[in-house]
Design a protein around this motif. Structure first.
Motif, PDB file in Angstrom:
ATOM      1  N   PHE A 148       0.838  -1.193   0.000  1.00 13.03           N
ATOM      2  CA  PHE A 148       0.000   0.000   0.000  1.00 13.03           C
ATOM      3  C   PHE A 148       0.876   1.247   0.000  1.00 13.03           C
ATOM      4  CE2 PHE A 148      -3.811  -2.358   1.130  1.00 13.03           C
ATOM      5  CZ  PHE A 148      -3.314  -3.423   1.846  1.00 13.03           C
ATOM      6  N   TRP A 149       0.287   2.326  -0.483  1.00 11.09           N
ATOM      7  CA  TRP A 149       0.918   3.644  -0.413  1.00 11.09           C
ATOM      8  C   TRP A 149      -0.013   4.611   0.307  1.00 11.09           C
ATOM      9  CZ3 TRP A 149       5.849   4.695  -1.513  1.00 11.09           C
ATOM     10  CH2 TRP A 149       6.557   3.787  -2.316  1.00 11.09           C
ATOM     11  N   TYR A 150       0.573   5.328   1.276  1.00 15.10           N
ATOM     12  CA  TYR A 150      -0.165   6.299   2.079  1.00 15.10           C
ATOM     13  C   TYR A 150       0.488   7.671   1.971  1.00 15.10           C
ATOM     14  CZ  TYR A 150      -2.344   2.387   4.641  1.00 15.10           C
ATOM     15  OH  TYR A 150      -3.047   1.264   4.997  1.00 15.10           O
ATOM     16  N   ARG A 151      -0.300   8.682   2.265  1.00 13.38           N
ATOM     17  CA  ARG A 151       0.212  10.031   2.403  1.00 13.38           C
ATOM     18  C   ARG A 151      -0.087  10.517   3.818  1.00 13.38           C
ATOM     19  NH1 ARG A 151      -1.945  14.401  -1.780  1.00 13.38           N
ATOM     20  NH2 ARG A 151      -3.814  14.300  -0.481  1.00 13.38           N
ATOM     21  N   ASP A 180       1.488  18.952  -2.822  1.00 15.10           N
ATOM     22  CA  ASP A 180       1.945  17.563  -2.739  1.00 15.10           C
ATOM     23  C   ASP A 180       3.008  17.370  -1.662  1.00 15.10           C
ATOM     24  OD1 ASP A 180       1.745  17.456  -6.327  1.00 15.10           O
ATOM     25  OD2 ASP A 180       0.312  16.628  -4.877  1.00 15.10           O
ATOM     26  N   SER A 181       3.435  18.449  -1.046  1.00 18.42           N
ATOM     27  CA  SER A 181       4.422  18.339   0.041  1.00 18.42           C
ATOM     28  C   SER A 181       3.810  17.518   1.171  1.00 18.42           C
ATOM     29  CB  SER A 181       4.813  19.731   0.540  1.00 18.42           C
ATOM     30  OG  SER A 181       5.453  20.464  -0.485  1.00 18.42           O
ATOM     31  N   SER A 182       4.477  16.438   1.510  1.00 21.87           N
ATOM     32  CA  SER A 182       3.900  15.494   2.459  1.00 21.87           C
ATOM     33  C   SER A 182       4.920  14.406   2.741  1.00 21.87           C
ATOM     34  CB  SER A 182       2.625  14.875   1.856  1.00 21.87           C
ATOM     35  OG  SER A 182       1.924  14.123   2.811  1.00 21.87           O
ATOM     36  N   ILE A 183       4.562  13.502   3.628  1.00 15.69           N
ATOM     37  CA  ILE A 183       5.334  12.279   3.828  1.00 15.69           C
ATOM     38  C   ILE A 183       4.578  11.153   3.133  1.00 15.69           C
ATOM     39  CG2 ILE A 183       6.239  10.641   5.510  1.00 15.69           C
ATOM     40  CD1 ILE A 183       6.315  12.965   7.522  1.00 15.69           C
ATOM     41  N   TYR A 184       5.309  10.395   2.338  1.00 16.79           N
ATOM     42  CA  TYR A 184       4.707   9.273   1.636  1.00 16.79           C
ATOM     43  C   TYR A 184       5.264   7.983   2.238  1.00 16.79           C
ATOM     44  CZ  TYR A 184       2.955  12.720  -1.597  1.00 16.79           C
ATOM     45  OH  TYR A 184       2.284  13.796  -2.134  1.00 16.79           O
ATOM     46  N   LEU A 185       4.346   7.116   2.622  1.00 16.87           N
ATOM     47  CA  LEU A 185       4.734   5.865   3.277  1.00 16.87           C
ATOM     48  C   LEU A 185       4.233   4.674   2.482  1.00 16.87           C
ATOM     49  CD1 LEU A 185       3.406   7.551   6.253  1.00 16.87           C
ATOM     50  CD2 LEU A 185       5.374   6.191   6.791  1.00 16.87           C
ATOM     51  N   GLU A 231      -1.372  -7.474  10.310  1.00 22.61           N
ATOM     52  CA  GLU A 231      -0.861  -6.140  10.558  1.00 22.61           C
ATOM     53  C   GLU A 231      -0.022  -5.673   9.376  1.00 22.61           C
ATOM     54  OE1 GLU A 231      -0.506  -8.783  12.405  1.00 22.61           O
ATOM     55  OE2 GLU A 231       1.561  -9.078  13.091  1.00 22.61           O
ATOM     56  N   GLN A 232      -0.020  -4.371   9.133  1.00 19.61           N
ATOM     57  CA  GLN A 232       0.796  -3.806   8.081  1.00 19.61           C
ATOM     58  C   GLN A 232       2.125  -3.347   8.676  1.00 19.61           C
ATOM     59  OE1 GLN A 232      -1.186  -0.951   5.532  1.00 19.61           O
ATOM     60  NE2 GLN A 232      -3.078  -2.148   5.494  1.00 19.61           N
ATOM     61  N   TYR A 233       3.175  -3.540   7.906  1.00 20.26           N
ATOM     62  CA  TYR A 233       4.501  -3.074   8.283  1.00 20.26           C
ATOM     63  C   TYR A 233       4.836  -1.894   7.385  1.00 20.26           C
ATOM     64  CZ  TYR A 233       4.678  -7.196  11.117  1.00 20.26           C
ATOM     65  OH  TYR A 233       4.397  -8.139  12.074  1.00 20.26           O
ATOM     66  N   PHE A 234       5.289  -0.819   8.016  1.00 18.48           N
ATOM     67  CA  PHE A 234       5.484   0.432   7.312  1.00 18.48           C
ATOM     68  C   PHE A 234       6.955   0.749   7.097  1.00 18.48           C
ATOM     69  CE2 PHE A 234       1.306   2.414   7.059  1.00 18.48           C
ATOM     70  CZ  PHE A 234       0.569   1.592   7.893  1.00 18.48           C
ATOM     71  N   GLY A 235       7.205   1.365   5.966  1.00 17.67           N
ATOM     72  CA  GLY A 235       8.513   1.936   5.732  1.00 17.67           C
ATOM     73  C   GLY A 235       8.687   3.219   6.530  1.00 17.67           C
TER      74      GLY A 235
END
Lengths: 114, 114
Positions: free
Chosen positions: A33-36, A87-92, A102-106
């Motif tokens: 998955f990709w999150y912002r 678009d300035s943000s953190i992308y995970l 459970e999801q494991y995040f970068g």
């Protein structure tokens, strides 16, 4: 568990340009998955990266703006296209073994668009 | 619309005292429930999850969470807070649809005061 790395960790980009973020998982995962995450805010799901097929985008996100690739079970990329300051943000990115897992995040990619 | 609420932006607790971080959800169909913690400049780390069964779930670092179906709540607890518990905590819900996508709360910043 899975260990997820992302490159780059941060970048400063000019408006109108594009940036590709890489996500590497140390083991095969079913789902990616990709999150912002905007500063001080919660996470918003951009899309589910499907292996070998087009990503599934959430409402408000489109493929032309956020093209995603997932060529295999351990790697995915997210491109932020034609960037603007909004678009300035953190992308995970994250990975999971499947539903209910459970999801494991970068660690995230901090993007600043000037 | 599906949503997760964390009513407190900030929780302060003295070291050694019990802590509670609140979470309620409005997600259809008995979702899976998760707690994640985020330390500064790091990705999210999984703490615990509720799938089914016992309403009290135990997780990492001495944390536990209590599921209450009638109140649609999943509050995070710890009997004795440590200064190192200071971080940003996110509650999340995953609908039992097989899509594995998470709805996140807005986060609660926990500060443990020495």
């Amino acid at each position: 568990s899975a260990v997820i790395s992302q490159k780059p960790s941060r970048d400063i980009c000019q408006r109108g340009t594009s940036l590709t973020i890489q996500c590497q998982v140390d083991s095969q995962v079913t789902m990616m998955f990709w999150y912002r995450q905007q500063p001080g805010q919660s996470l918003t799901l951009i899309a589910t990266a499907n292996q070998g097929s087009e990503a599934t985008y959430e409402s408000g996100f489109v493929i032309d703006k956020f093209p995603i690739s997932r060529p295999n079970l351990t790697f995915s990329t997210l491109t932020v296209s034609n960037m603007s300051p909004e678009d300035s943000s953190i992308y995970l990115c994250s990975g999971a073994g499947g539903p209910s897992y459970e999801q494991y995040f970068g660690p995230g990619t901090r993007l600043t668009v000037t | 619309a599906q949503s997760v609420a964390q009513p407190e932006d900030q929780v302060n607790v003295a070291e050694g005292n019990p802590l509670t971080v609140k979470c309620t959800y409005s997600v259809s169909g008995n979702p899976y429930l998760f707690w994640y913690v985020q330390y500064p400049n790091r990705g999210l780390q999984f703490l615990l999850k509720y799938i089914t069964g016992d309403n009290l779930v135990k997780g990492s670092y001495g944390f536990e969470a209590e599921f209450n179906k009638s109140q649609t709540s999943f509050h995070l607890k710890k009997p004795s807070a440590l200064v190192s518990d200071s971080a940003l905590y996110f509650c999340a819900a995953e609908p039992r649809t097989g899509a594995n996508n998470l709805f996140f709360g807005t986060g609660t910043r926990l500060t443990v005061i020495p």
